[in-house]
Write a protein that holds these residues in place. Structure first.
Motif, PDB file in Angstrom:
ATOM      1  N   ALA A 136       0.813  -1.212   0.000  1.00 50.79           N
ATOM      2  CA  ALA A 136       0.000   0.000   0.000  1.00 50.79           C
ATOM      3  C   ALA A 136       0.854   1.273   0.000  1.00 50.79           C
ATOM      4  CB  ALA A 136      -0.922   0.003   1.220  1.00 50.79           C
ATOM      5  N   ASP A 137       2.176   1.105   0.026  1.00 54.58           N
ATOM      6  CA  ASP A 137       3.093   2.245   0.065  1.00 54.58           C
ATOM      7  C   ASP A 137       3.078   2.954  -1.284  1.00 54.58           C
ATOM      8  OD1 ASP A 137       5.151   4.046   0.511  1.00 54.58           O
ATOM      9  OD2 ASP A 137       6.736   2.536   0.441  1.00 54.58           O
ATOM     10  N   THR A 138       2.381   4.088  -1.340  1.00 51.87           N
ATOM     11  CA  THR A 138       2.292   4.820  -2.605  1.00 51.87           C
ATOM     12  C   THR A 138       2.716   6.276  -2.457  1.00 51.87           C
ATOM     13  OG1 THR A 138      -0.040   5.315  -2.212  1.00 51.87           O
ATOM     14  CG2 THR A 138       0.462   3.358  -3.548  1.00 51.87           C
ATOM     15  N   ARG A 139       3.372   6.599  -1.333  1.00 52.87           N
ATOM     16  CA  ARG A 139       3.851   7.970  -1.170  1.00 52.87           C
ATOM     17  C   ARG A 139       5.162   8.113  -1.929  1.00 52.87           C
ATOM     18  NH1 ARG A 139       7.402  10.909   1.452  1.00 52.87           N
ATOM     19  NH2 ARG A 139       8.215   9.172   2.654  1.00 52.87           N
ATOM     20  N   LYS A 140       5.122   8.951  -2.939  1.00 55.98           N
ATOM     21  CA  LYS A 140       6.291   9.181  -3.783  1.00 55.98           C
ATOM     22  C   LYS A 140       7.387   9.860  -2.969  1.00 55.98           C
ATOM     23  CE  LYS A 140       6.204  10.064  -8.530  1.00 55.98           C
ATOM     24  NZ  LYS A 140       5.790  10.868  -9.682  1.00 55.98           N
ATOM     25  N   LEU A 141       8.600   9.335  -3.078  1.00 54.11           N
ATOM     26  CA  LEU A 141       9.736   9.914  -2.365  1.00 54.11           C
ATOM     27  C   LEU A 141      10.134  11.246  -2.986  1.00 54.11           C
ATOM     28  CD1 LEU A 141      12.040   6.784  -1.949  1.00 54.11           C
ATOM     29  CD2 LEU A 141      10.580   7.828  -0.210  1.00 54.11           C
ATOM     30  N   SER A 142      10.544  12.164  -2.133  1.00 58.35           N
ATOM     31  CA  SER A 142      11.082  13.444  -2.614  1.00 58.35           C
ATOM     32  C   SER A 142      12.508  13.225  -3.101  1.00 58.35           C
ATOM     33  CB  SER A 142      11.082  14.466  -1.480  1.00 58.35           C
ATOM     34  OG  SER A 142      12.044  14.099  -0.501  1.00 58.35           O
ATOM     35  N   ALA A 143      13.035  14.174  -3.827  1.00 53.20           N
ATOM     36  CA  ALA A 143      14.422  14.091  -4.301  1.00 53.20           C
ATOM     37  C   ALA A 143      15.376  13.970  -3.123  1.00 53.20           C
ATOM     38  CB  ALA A 143      14.761  15.301  -5.154  1.00 53.20           C
ATOM     39  N   GLU A 144      15.106  14.676  -2.042  1.00 51.68           N
ATOM     40  CA  GLU A 144      15.958  14.606  -0.843  1.00 51.68           C
ATOM     41  C   GLU A 144      15.923  13.209  -0.225  1.00 51.68           C
ATOM     42  OE1 GLU A 144      15.694  16.448   3.563  1.00 51.68           O
ATOM     43  OE2 GLU A 144      15.692  17.929   1.946  1.00 51.68           O
ATOM     44  N   GLU A 145      14.743  12.613  -0.158  1.00 48.40           N
ATOM     45  CA  GLU A 145      14.623  11.257   0.393  1.00 48.40           C
ATOM     46  C   GLU A 145      15.340  10.244  -0.493  1.00 48.40           C
ATOM     47  OE1 GLU A 145      10.404  11.093   2.707  1.00 48.40           O
ATOM     48  OE2 GLU A 145      10.319  11.472   0.544  1.00 48.40           O
ATOM     49  N   ILE A 146      15.206  10.386  -1.798  1.00 48.87           N
ATOM     50  CA  ILE A 146      15.893   9.480  -2.725  1.00 48.87           C
ATOM     51  C   ILE A 146      17.395   9.580  -2.517  1.00 48.87           C
ATOM     52  CG2 ILE A 146      16.427   9.054  -5.156  1.00 48.87           C
ATOM     53  CD1 ILE A 146      13.484   9.891  -5.743  1.00 48.87           C
ATOM     54  N   ASN A 147      17.907  10.786  -2.394  1.00 42.78           N
ATOM     55  CA  ASN A 147      19.348  10.964  -2.156  1.00 42.78           C
ATOM     56  C   ASN A 147      19.774  10.315  -0.847  1.00 42.78           C
ATOM     57  OD1 ASN A 147      19.813  12.343  -4.544  1.00 42.78           O
ATOM     58  ND2 ASN A 147      19.407  14.338  -3.622  1.00 42.78           N
ATOM     59  N   GLN A 148      18.945  10.376   0.176  1.00 42.82           N
ATOM     60  CA  GLN A 148      19.263   9.750   1.461  1.00 42.82           C
ATOM     61  C   GLN A 148      19.320   8.228   1.319  1.00 42.82           C
ATOM     62  OE1 GLN A 148      20.155  11.459   4.173  1.00 42.82           O
ATOM     63  NE2 GLN A 148      20.589   9.534   5.199  1.00 42.82           N
ATOM     64  N   TYR A 149      18.358   7.661   0.606  1.00 44.80           N
ATOM     65  CA  TYR A 149      18.365   6.209   0.399  1.00 44.80           C
ATOM     66  C   TYR A 149      19.566   5.772  -0.423  1.00 44.80           C
ATOM     67  CZ  TYR A 149      13.798   5.552   2.507  1.00 44.80           C
ATOM     68  OH  TYR A 149      12.755   5.497   3.397  1.00 44.80           O
ATOM     69  N   ALA A 189      13.695  -0.406  -0.240  1.00 49.40           N
ATOM     70  CA  ALA A 189      13.863  -1.606   0.583  1.00 49.40           C
ATOM     71  C   ALA A 189      14.057  -2.845  -0.294  1.00 49.40           C
ATOM     72  CB  ALA A 189      12.667  -1.788   1.512  1.00 49.40           C
ATOM     73  N   LEU A 190      13.306  -2.950  -1.387  1.00 52.20           N
ATOM     74  CA  LEU A 190      13.470  -4.088  -2.290  1.00 52.20           C
ATOM     75  C   LEU A 190      14.869  -4.099  -2.904  1.00 52.20           C
ATOM     76  CD1 LEU A 190      12.374  -6.599  -3.706  1.00 52.20           C
ATOM     77  CD2 LEU A 190      11.422  -5.079  -5.466  1.00 52.20           C
ATOM     78  N   ALA A 191      15.368  -2.954  -3.318  1.00 47.38           N
ATOM     79  CA  ALA A 191      16.721  -2.880  -3.875  1.00 47.38           C
ATOM     80  C   ALA A 191      17.745  -3.362  -2.850  1.00 47.38           C
ATOM     81  CB  ALA A 191      17.033  -1.451  -4.322  1.00 47.38           C
ATOM     82  N   ALA A 192      17.588  -2.954  -1.598  1.00 45.98           N
ATOM     83  CA  ALA A 192      18.516  -3.386  -0.546  1.00 45.98           C
ATOM     84  C   ALA A 192      18.421  -4.892  -0.319  1.00 45.98           C
ATOM     85  CB  ALA A 192      18.237  -2.627   0.744  1.00 45.98           C
ATOM     86  N   LYS A 193      17.217  -5.435  -0.359  1.00 47.01           N
ATOM     87  CA  LYS A 193      17.037  -6.877  -0.199  1.00 47.01           C
ATOM     88  C   LYS A 193      17.685  -7.636  -1.361  1.00 47.01           C
ATOM     89  CE  LYS A 193      12.705  -6.517   2.395  1.00 47.01           C
ATOM     90  NZ  LYS A 193      13.141  -7.009   3.672  1.00 47.01           N
ATOM     91  N   ILE A 194      17.569  -7.108  -2.566  1.00 50.77           N
ATOM     92  CA  ILE A 194      18.201  -7.742  -3.726  1.00 50.77           C
ATOM     93  C   ILE A 194      19.723  -7.720  -3.565  1.00 50.77           C
ATOM     94  CG2 ILE A 194      18.638  -7.484  -6.206  1.00 50.77           C
ATOM     95  CD1 ILE A 194      15.665  -6.601  -6.458  1.00 50.77           C
TER      96      ILE A 194
END
Length: 108
Positions: free
Chosen positions: A12-25, A96-101
């Motif tokens: 159900a996670d459909t909140r689009k990440l901001s550019a700042e959040e993407i950079n943090q991940y 999270a999926l990328a990290a699991k992969i």
């Protein structure tokens, strides 16, 4: 295993990440790139058997967490794109999926 790979993936996670959040991940996903608002990674393998082994592991993981990446593979490579299709963007579950992969075994 990173903290990110331990997160529960929420369909159900459909909140689009901001550019700042993407950079943090990205600090936790240094081998991934962003292409067209999608997480992207390329792997090289010695042969088809190794490529298929890895794709099988990714497929098993995707089914377990009910979050499915786009996978392209051939004789000696695998490419994966991850994004949330219904918002055409990135969510925390995608990271999270990328990290699991990243934690999956590469060899047979």
């Amino acid at each position: 295993m990173s903290e990110l790979s331990q997160r529960i993936i929420n369909d159900a996670d459909t909140r689009k990440l901001s550019a700042e959040e993407i950079n943090q991940y990205f600090l936790e996903l240094p081998l991934w790139q962003i292409k067209d608002n999608k997480l992207f990674r390329h792997w090289d393998f010695k042969n088809f058997k190794e490529s298929k082994f890895f794709v099988d592991k990714v497929s098993e993981l995707a089914e377990q967490v009910n979050h499915h990446p786009d996978i392209k593979f051939s004789f000696k490579y695998v490419e994966i794109e991850i994004y949330t299709h219904r918002i055409n963007g990135l969510t925390e579950s995608d990271a999270a999926l990328a990290a699991k992969i990243d934690d999956l075994p590469l060899g047979v």
